[in-house]
Design a protein around this motif. Structure first.
Motif, PDB file in Angstrom:
ATOM      1  N   GLU A  93     -63.182   7.152  41.839  1.00  0.00           N
ATOM      2  CA  GLU A  93     -63.862   6.060  42.536  1.00  0.00           C
ATOM      3  C   GLU A  93     -62.974   4.816  42.616  1.00  0.00           C
ATOM      4  OE1 GLU A  93     -66.417   4.509  44.880  1.00  0.00           O
ATOM      5  OE2 GLU A  93     -66.954   6.431  43.966  1.00  0.00           O
ATOM      6  N   ARG A  96     -60.129   5.367  45.102  1.00  0.00           N
ATOM      7  CA  ARG A  96     -60.603   5.278  46.490  1.00  0.00           C
ATOM      8  C   ARG A  96     -60.554   3.832  46.967  1.00  0.00           C
ATOM      9  NH1 ARG A  96     -65.493   7.672  45.939  1.00  0.00           N
ATOM     10  NH2 ARG A  96     -64.614   9.724  46.314  1.00  0.00           N
ATOM     11  N   TRP A  97     -60.932   2.899  46.083  1.00  0.00           N
ATOM     12  CA  TRP A  97     -60.884   1.476  46.443  1.00  0.00           C
ATOM     13  C   TRP A  97     -59.445   0.978  46.490  1.00  0.00           C
ATOM     14  CZ3 TRP A  97     -59.161  -2.910  43.808  1.00  0.00           C
ATOM     15  CH2 TRP A  97     -59.477  -4.133  44.428  1.00  0.00           C
ATOM     16  N   ARG A 101     -59.468   3.781  50.942  1.00  0.00           N
ATOM     17  CA  ARG A 101     -59.912   4.976  51.648  1.00  0.00           C
ATOM     18  C   ARG A 101     -61.309   4.773  52.241  1.00  0.00           C
ATOM     19  NH1 ARG A 101     -58.786   9.196  46.786  1.00  0.00           N
ATOM     20  NH2 ARG A 101     -56.573   8.741  46.437  1.00  0.00           N
ATOM     21  N   ALA A 104     -64.886   3.878  50.318  1.00  0.00           N
ATOM     22  CA  ALA A 104     -64.685   3.135  49.075  1.00  0.00           C
ATOM     23  C   ALA A 104     -65.802   2.110  48.889  1.00  0.00           C
ATOM     24  CB  ALA A 104     -63.329   2.431  49.093  1.00  0.00           C
TER      25      ALA A 104
END
Length: 261
Positions: A93, A96-97, A101, A104
């Motif tokens: 997670e 992703r930020w 992405r 996110a």
């Protein structure tokens, strides 16, 4: 005395880091925790870093879930951050930020909490970019190993920041002291430790799961820090204002201390 509650334990059971963010840190209309868990930490951490002149080469972050807002102010003072996470979901997670992405978690709503303090209203976008650039490594840790990041050996840190973590990984007072000691071993002599604590709590909820929280107060945390050789530089406590059954905390605390050389 060990906690005999049936609640799950954060670092031992499955933890949905995205649902945790959505429930407690999102910009949704029904998200009622903004003043307590976003505004209060962000404003006080800015003061801690600025007034306390806390800076250096390396900051290590040990925080609950996939939180990043505790690093906004830190990014002005540290260009190298190492983030330690308990499980793969939290790592995914956060990455992703960091990698911007699709899907996110959105942290943009927190910009309004900083704009009153910043002269340039565009600085928050820069701040998000600074945090992303500063996060050099995201590493999984194992609390039961002597070296939590084995086989990696981390360089001594100028600052360790931990938001909401010590209370959820500790089953009792002995655990809290043992883990705080592990965290402090990551610091170089004279290094700074910053804790965002959740006081008077027994549980927090993520989805259908209730997770254990070790119940402690300001006096206990102060005594533990002093007992471990820290000098307390800053402490602010905010009483709970939110009404919600998701978590039963009584207050949020920001405390900063430095290790005696």
């Amino acid at each position: 005395m060990m906690d005999s509650s049936p609640h799950k334990v954060y670092h031992e059971h499955d933890f949905d880091s995205r649902q945790h963010l959505d429930q407690y840190f999102s910009d949704k209309p029904d998200m009622v925790f903004g003043d307590d868990v976003l505004k209060f930490p962000i404003e006080n951490l800015r003061e801690v870093f600025t007034v306390g002149h806390i800076n250096g080469d390396i900051l290590v972050d040990l925080s609950l879930g996939s939180l990043v807002h505790q690093l906004f102010s830190a990014s002005e003072f540290f260009k190298n951050m190492i983030v330690l996470k308990a499980n793969n979901r939290c790592i995914m997670e956060l990455k992703r930020w960091v990698d911007e992405r699709t899907g996110a978690f959105y942290w943009g709503h927190t910009s309004t909490l900083l704009q009153e303090k910043e002269e340039n209203r565009d600085q928050f976008e820069d701040k998000e970019g600074k945090v992303r650039s500063a996060i050099q490594h995201i590493v999984k840790y194992d609390l039961e190993k002597e070296n939590m990041t084995e086989p990696l050996v981390l360089p001594p840190a100028d600052c360790v920041i931990s938001a909401g973590l010590l209370e959820v990984i500790s089953k009792d007072q002995d655990d809290y002291i043992r883990y705080l000691r592990k965290f402090s071993k990551l610091l170089k002599p004279g290094g700074h430790l910053i804790l965002v604590g959740i006081l008077g709590t027994t549980y927090f909820t993520v989805g259908n799961d209730k997770f254990h929280v070790f119940t402690c107060d300001e006096d206990f945390i102060r005594k533990v820090l002093v007992g471990e050789g820290f000098i307390i530089d800053y402490c602010k406590v905010k009483e709970r204002t939110v009404v919600s059954d998701l978590i039963d905390f009584k207050a949020i605390m920001i405390i900063a201390a430095h290790k005696e050389k």
